[in-house]
Design a protein around this motif. Structure first.
Motif, PDB file in Angstrom:
ATOM      1  N   TYR A 287       8.474  -5.260   9.323  1.00 19.67           N
ATOM      2  CA  TYR A 287       7.782  -3.843   9.634  1.00 19.67           C
ATOM      3  C   TYR A 287       6.287  -4.151  10.035  1.00 19.67           C
ATOM      4  O   TYR A 287       5.625  -5.080   9.354  1.00 19.67           O
ATOM      5  CB  TYR A 287       7.829  -2.798   8.419  1.00 19.67           C
ATOM      6  CG  TYR A 287       6.957  -1.938   8.543  1.00 19.67           C
ATOM      7  CD1 TYR A 287       7.293  -0.679   9.286  1.00 19.67           C
ATOM      8  CD2 TYR A 287       5.780  -1.887   7.846  1.00 19.67           C
ATOM      9  CE1 TYR A 287       6.244   0.389   9.407  1.00 19.67           C
ATOM     10  CE2 TYR A 287       4.795  -0.829   7.781  1.00 19.67           C
ATOM     11  CZ  TYR A 287       4.964   0.262   8.792  1.00 19.67           C
ATOM     12  OH  TYR A 287       4.273   1.304   8.740  1.00 19.67           O
ATOM     13  N   HIS A 288       6.110  -3.421  11.225  1.00 21.50           N
ATOM     14  CA  HIS A 288       4.517  -3.439  11.544  1.00 21.50           C
ATOM     15  C   HIS A 288       4.135  -4.810  11.954  1.00 21.50           C
ATOM     16  O   HIS A 288       2.937  -5.262  11.459  1.00 21.50           O
ATOM     17  CB  HIS A 288       3.706  -2.779  10.487  1.00 21.50           C
ATOM     18  CG  HIS A 288       2.475  -2.171  11.369  1.00 21.50           C
ATOM     19  ND1 HIS A 288       2.426  -0.860  11.941  1.00 21.50           N
ATOM     20  CD2 HIS A 288       1.314  -2.424  11.340  1.00 21.50           C
ATOM     21  CE1 HIS A 288       1.468  -0.465  12.733  1.00 21.50           C
ATOM     22  NE2 HIS A 288       0.585  -1.553  12.413  1.00 21.50           N
ATOM     23  N   THR A 289       4.947  -5.556  12.360  1.00 21.14           N
ATOM     24  CA  THR A 289       4.495  -6.826  12.946  1.00 21.14           C
ATOM     25  C   THR A 289       4.933  -7.222  14.209  1.00 21.14           C
ATOM     26  O   THR A 289       5.349  -6.246  15.193  1.00 21.14           O
ATOM     27  CB  THR A 289       5.087  -8.064  12.356  1.00 21.14           C
ATOM     28  OG1 THR A 289       6.671  -7.757  12.367  1.00 21.14           O
ATOM     29  CG2 THR A 289       4.765  -7.867  10.639  1.00 21.14           C
TER      30      THR A 289
ATOM     31  N   LEU B 121       0.425  -8.999   6.396  1.00 21.52           N
ATOM     32  CA  LEU B 121       1.332  -7.983   6.304  1.00 21.52           C
ATOM     33  C   LEU B 121       1.002  -6.577   6.126  1.00 21.52           C
ATOM     34  O   LEU B 121       1.427  -5.575   6.460  1.00 21.52           O
ATOM     35  CB  LEU B 121       2.511  -8.358   5.440  1.00 21.52           C
ATOM     36  CG  LEU B 121       3.227  -9.495   5.652  1.00 21.52           C
ATOM     37  CD1 LEU B 121       4.490  -9.692   4.769  1.00 21.52           C
ATOM     38  CD2 LEU B 121       3.882  -9.276   7.221  1.00 21.52           C
ATOM     39  N   ARG B 122      -0.547  -6.395   5.434  1.00 21.67           N
ATOM     40  CA  ARG B 122      -0.879  -5.139   5.198  1.00 21.67           C
ATOM     41  C   ARG B 122      -2.361  -5.294   5.504  1.00 21.67           C
ATOM     42  O   ARG B 122      -3.032  -6.028   5.677  1.00 21.67           O
ATOM     43  CB  ARG B 122      -0.774  -4.841   3.705  1.00 21.67           C
ATOM     44  CG  ARG B 122       0.748  -4.960   3.062  1.00 21.67           C
ATOM     45  CD  ARG B 122       0.708  -4.620   1.636  1.00 21.67           C
ATOM     46  NE  ARG B 122      -0.580  -4.521   0.880  1.00 21.67           N
ATOM     47  CZ  ARG B 122      -1.091  -5.741   0.160  1.00 21.67           C
ATOM     48  NH1 ARG B 122      -0.621  -6.729   0.340  1.00 21.67           N
ATOM     49  NH2 ARG B 122      -2.284  -5.758  -0.438  1.00 21.67           N
ATOM     50  N   SER B 123      -2.958  -4.008   6.189  1.00 27.36           N
ATOM     51  CA  SER B 123      -4.013  -3.887   6.476  1.00 27.36           C
ATOM     52  C   SER B 123      -5.157  -4.297   5.453  1.00 27.36           C
ATOM     53  O   SER B 123      -6.105  -5.066   5.920  1.00 27.36           O
ATOM     54  CB  SER B 123      -4.324  -2.423   6.858  1.00 27.36           C
ATOM     55  OG  SER B 123      -3.849  -1.830   8.018  1.00 27.36           O
ATOM     56  N   TYR B 124      -5.209  -3.961   4.346  1.00 27.92           N
ATOM     57  CA  TYR B 124      -6.019  -4.441   3.388  1.00 27.92           C
ATOM     58  C   TYR B 124      -6.053  -5.753   3.115  1.00 27.92           C
ATOM     59  O   TYR B 124      -7.052  -6.456   3.175  1.00 27.92           O
ATOM     60  CB  TYR B 124      -5.646  -3.651   1.865  1.00 27.92           C
ATOM     61  CG  TYR B 124      -6.560  -4.238   0.695  1.00 27.92           C
ATOM     62  CD1 TYR B 124      -7.757  -3.467   0.415  1.00 27.92           C
ATOM     63  CD2 TYR B 124      -6.013  -5.137   0.052  1.00 27.92           C
ATOM     64  CE1 TYR B 124      -8.591  -4.049  -0.560  1.00 27.92           C
ATOM     65  CE2 TYR B 124      -6.678  -5.691  -1.132  1.00 27.92           C
ATOM     66  CZ  TYR B 124      -7.840  -5.032  -1.311  1.00 27.92           C
ATOM     67  OH  TYR B 124      -8.786  -5.399  -2.382  1.00 27.92           O
TER      68      TYR B 124
ATOM     69  N   CYS C  17      -5.009  -8.130   5.158  1.00 28.97           N
ATOM     70  CA  CYS C  17      -5.450  -8.673   6.556  1.00 28.97           C
ATOM     71  C   CYS C  17      -6.872  -8.803   6.436  1.00 28.97           C
ATOM     72  O   CYS C  17      -7.536  -9.673   6.939  1.00 28.97           O
ATOM     73  CB  CYS C  17      -4.747  -8.062   7.622  1.00 28.97           C
ATOM     74  SG  CYS C  17      -3.022  -8.323   8.062  1.00 28.97           S
TER      75      CYS C  17
END
Length: 395
Positions: free
Chosen positions: A248-250, A370-373, A375
């Motif tokens: 997801y979201h990659t 994988l997550r905005s935080y 990253c």
């Protein structure tokens, strides 16, 4: 001089100027690879005698009779000390066929062989064939794995777009004469972007697969798969496992698949793959890298975050915009790697790098957090290290 003669001379002149045009590297870049200014192949590289009737009596206006729409998605191999690309050439009738273009340096001056390649059909006729991956296997054969497409026999009445995709297989010794083998059989309903590993694994043929539920959507399947077959004359994979999953979201949330056959190094196998995500403007295809274990190529040991190559500038424009796709790369004796990729399903480019550069990239680039935080924390830690270096160097 007749109109036919004038047009003929002009077409030949422009064709030879294009074929003989030198390519030049674009400076700076990202340090991982170098792009080149010009595409290495376009529809205009197709020989004029593929397109024009050269008989003035039957073609007095010197018109194209069999047009070419695109040159894309080539397999690649070094053969007789030349770089040979097995190009997917698409006619203006939308049908694709394979043709070999060769170059001394792999950067420019690619010239097609006189005749396209005839791939024999099996009992079931092929609606379309395309995107051949070439591999010189240790069994002595050159194998070509390609997508074989037919009209979906279960399509609703009036539906002329739905299709079914299989992995077609052929083999050759000289790139000209091809023996057709049976399609690869797996438990998946459809297979595309299948690649043969160049070495035996446990005395079996190893395949990188891309199982899908239907022609467009990955469905519950998807990801780069792995499986073994006892033979190529009856290629069957009974146990297929996914070794690089969609996430997801990659860059590979919608689809992903192996590109060319991997390159062997002392640190592992270098892979180039494509990843697909959805956007408001449609699907976006990029290329990314992987490193798998030297002894167990099905085990991914390094998986850098983000893409390696994305469409830029004119690469974003064409029949299918915002797409780069690779199914061919070669390694020269000096360690140079040439990655051949198509842009917008229209033309072919080359990216130049080395084994050492790609290994550095694969082994030292952080994985996707994988997550905005996560990253952001990852990037801030990276920035802090760099700012500390700058402070020390300025003091």
């Amino acid at each position: 001089m007749s109109l036919f003669s004038k047009r003929y001379l002009k077409v030949v002149e422009e064709y030879e100027n294009l074929i003989c045009k030198k390519n030049s590297v674009l400076e700076v870049g990202n340090g991982i690879f170098s792009r080149y200014k010009n595409p290495v192949l376009t529809k205009d590289h197709a020989p004029y005698f593929w397109k024009y009737d050269l008989n003035e009596i039957t073609n007095p206006y010197f018109m194209e009779r069999l047009g070419v729409n695109a040159a894309l998605n080539p397999g690649a191999i070094i053969f007789d000390n030349k770089i040979c690309l097995m190009v997917r050439v698409e006619g203006t009738d939308r049908k694709s066929f394979f043709a070999v273009a060769e170059s001394e340096n792999g950067i420019d001056n690619f010239r097609f062989w006189d005749y396209p390649i005839i791939i024999p059909e099996n009992d079931e006729q092929d609606g379309n064939i395309y995107d051949m991956r070439l591999v010189r296997h240790e069994d002595g054969w050159i194998y070509g794995l390609f997508c074989r497409e037919i009209k979906d026999p279960n399509a609703k009445e009036g539906d002329m777009s739905s299709a079914v995709a299989y992995c077609g297989i052929a083999r050759s010794k000289n790139l000209k004469d091809w023996e057709r083998l049976p399609d690869l059989k797996t438990k998946a309903s459809q297979q595309r972007n299948v690649v043969l590993h160049p070495e035996f694994i446990d005395k079996k043929y190893a395949f990188y697969t891309r199982p899908t539920d239907d022609f467009i959507e990955a469905g519950k399947c998807g990801g780069i798969g792995w499986g073994l077959s006892d033979s190529m004359e009856n290629p069957i994979i009974d146990d297929e496992k996914i070794i690089d999953v969609r996430m997801y979201h990659t860059i590979k949330e919608t689809k992903n698949g192996q590109g060319a056959a991997p390159i062997k190094t002392d640190k592992g196998w270098i892979h180039i793959a494509h990843g697909v995500r959805n956007t408001a403007a449609g699907l976006r295809y990029v290329l990314y890298g992987l490193l798998s274990d030297l002894d167990d190529p099905s085990k991914i040991i390094k998986n850098p975050g983000g893409y390696l190559i994305c469409p830029e500038g004119i690469e974003r424009v064409g029949d299918v915009s915002n797409v780069v796709f690779c199914n061919g790369m070669v390694k020269k004796d000096d360690g140079t790697i040439l990655i051949y990729y198509a842009s917008a399903d229209t033309r072919v480019h080359v990216a130049e790098t080395t084994v050492d550069k790609l290994l550095d990239y694969l082994m030292n680039t952080p994985e996707d957090a994988l997550r905005s935080y996560a990253c952001t924390i990852q990037r801030n830690d990276f920035i802090k290290k760099n700012l500390d270096i700058l402070k020390k160097s300025s003091s």
